[in-house]
Design a protein around this motif. Structure first.
Motif, PDB file in Angstrom:
ATOM      1  N   PHE A  61       1.340   7.029  -6.528  1.00  0.00           N
ATOM      2  CA  PHE A  61       0.261   7.971  -6.811  1.00  0.00           C
ATOM      3  C   PHE A  61       0.757   9.408  -6.690  1.00  0.00           C
ATOM      4  O   PHE A  61       0.411  10.273  -7.504  1.00  0.00           O
ATOM      5  N   VAL A  62       1.571   9.691  -5.691  1.00  0.00           N
ATOM      6  CA  VAL A  62       2.112  11.035  -5.507  1.00  0.00           C
ATOM      7  C   VAL A  62       2.946  11.437  -6.714  1.00  0.00           C
ATOM      8  O   VAL A  62       2.820  12.563  -7.249  1.00  0.00           O
ATOM      9  N   ARG A  63       3.802  10.544  -7.196  1.00  0.00           N
ATOM     10  CA  ARG A  63       4.630  10.861  -8.364  1.00  0.00           C
ATOM     11  C   ARG A  63       3.769  11.074  -9.616  1.00  0.00           C
ATOM     12  O   ARG A  63       4.012  11.988 -10.404  1.00  0.00           O
ATOM     13  N   LEU A  64       2.753  10.211  -9.792  1.00  0.00           N
ATOM     14  CA  LEU A  64       1.862  10.342 -10.934  1.00  0.00           C
ATOM     15  C   LEU A  64       1.102  11.660 -10.894  1.00  0.00           C
ATOM     16  O   LEU A  64       0.923  12.332 -11.926  1.00  0.00           O
ATOM     17  N   TYR A  65       0.671  12.053  -9.705  1.00  0.00           N
ATOM     18  CA  TYR A  65      -0.077  13.303  -9.561  1.00  0.00           C
ATOM     19  C   TYR A  65       0.786  14.481  -9.992  1.00  0.00           C
ATOM     20  O   TYR A  65       0.350  15.343 -10.778  1.00  0.00           O
ATOM     21  N   ARG A 101       0.822  -1.222   0.000  1.00  0.00           N
ATOM     22  CA  ARG A 101       0.000   0.000   0.000  1.00  0.00           C
ATOM     23  C   ARG A 101       0.851   1.265   0.000  1.00  0.00           C
ATOM     24  O   ARG A 101       0.575   2.198  -0.750  1.00  0.00           O
ATOM     25  N   MET A 102       1.859   1.320   0.839  1.00  0.00           N
ATOM     26  CA  MET A 102       2.667   2.532   0.910  1.00  0.00           C
ATOM     27  C   MET A 102       3.427   2.764  -0.401  1.00  0.00           C
ATOM     28  O   MET A 102       3.542   3.901  -0.865  1.00  0.00           O
ATOM     29  N   GLU A 103       3.927   1.708  -0.995  1.00  0.00           N
ATOM     30  CA  GLU A 103       4.623   1.843  -2.271  1.00  0.00           C
ATOM     31  C   GLU A 103       3.676   2.399  -3.338  1.00  0.00           C
ATOM     32  O   GLU A 103       4.063   3.279  -4.139  1.00  0.00           O
TER      33      GLU A 103
END
Length: 279
Positions: free
Chosen positions: A235-239, A228-230
């Protein structure tokens, strides 16, 4: 010659006479002092009468004394932040138990009654002589809604106030009740990750298969069950790389891929879904 012999036999030493006189005097003084310490009969009778009178007075005054010591409760002091509770609510719950007098109060039962109140997290009750009770309360700290009718505290405790309409702006968490603590911990972790991005978690759900999904505004994000954390960091990088500039056009993000993500765009954007993008 015979007269001198008779005198010598019958004569006594002056020192011996004086010693005998002293012993006799000492014995007489001791006997006399013992007689002087012995009380007359009338004084002994007087002492007995006084003792009986004091005992009778104590017996007669005992009920009055007990009533004075064991007074009815006339005041309840409630110490609390009163952010969600009110003093009137607390006193109303305790009122039936306050009919007992000071030493007859059932403090454990009073504490149990208070802990049954939805907003009470911790409660302590103690007597304060002569006629008051001191109550200390710690209230629950809600951080989210749990389903439609419950709230969940910052420690993952689910509770049910009479009305949660005032908490409609809070995020909604969902899952099996035995997983409430885990859901709360996951909520705090995701919120901390999204906060620097200016995003706010709206819902978080843990399914029966232990799969996780959440919504940020109008966008649903599926992170699955494992790593989950990975996946959240992906998601943060994609955003930042692709989604931030067109966030209003995003409908769903699926991160259940080994090294990528699938993005579903709104129909008005005219952009096709992207699957398996490396990030």
């Amino acid at each position: 010659m015979s007269d001198k012999a008779g005198f010598s036999v019958s004569a006594s030493r002056p020192g011996a006479l004086r010693g005998a006189s002293r012993r006799d005097s000492l014995i007489e003084s001791r006997i006399g002092s013992g007689k002087s310490r012995r009380l007359p009969p009338w004084k002994s009778v007087l002492q007995i009468v006084i003792s009986l009178f004091l005992l009778a007075a104590l017996v007669v005054s005992a009920p009055w004394l007990m009533n004075w010591i064991n007074q009815p409760i006339s005041r309840v002091e409630v110490h609390s932040a009163f952010e969600y509770l009110s003093r009137e609510q607390v006193e109303k719950e305790l009122q039936p138990l306050l009919q007992a007098r000071f030493f007859s109060l059932d403090l454990k039962q009073m504490q149990a009654v208070l802990l049954e109140m939805p907003w009470v997290k911790e409660a302590s009750v103690r007597r304060h002589w002569p006629d008051s009770v001191q109550v200390s309360l710690e209230e629950q700290e809600p951080v989210a809604r749990w389903g439609r009718t419950h709230l969940i505290s910052n420690e993952g405790e689910v509770f049910t106030p009479e009305d949660i309409a005032d908490f409609s702006a809070m995020p909604v968490l969902a899952g099996a009740e035995e997983s409430a603590t885990e859901v709360m911990q996951q909520y705090l972790a995701i919120s901390q990750l999204l906060r620097p991005m200016g995003l706010r978690l709206k819902t978080l759900k843990r399914s029966g298969s232990s799969s996780w999904r959440f919504t940020v505004g109008h966008v649903e994000v599926n992170i699955g069950r494992d790593r989950r954390m990975e996946r959240l960091q992906r998601f943060v990088r994609l955003y930042h790389a692709r989604l931030e500039s067109r966030w209003q056009e995003v409908e769903r993000v699926d991160l259940r891929y080994l090294n990528g993500a699938s993005v579903a765009w709104s129909q008005t954007s005219g952009k096709k879904n992207q699957a398996g993008s490396d990030l």
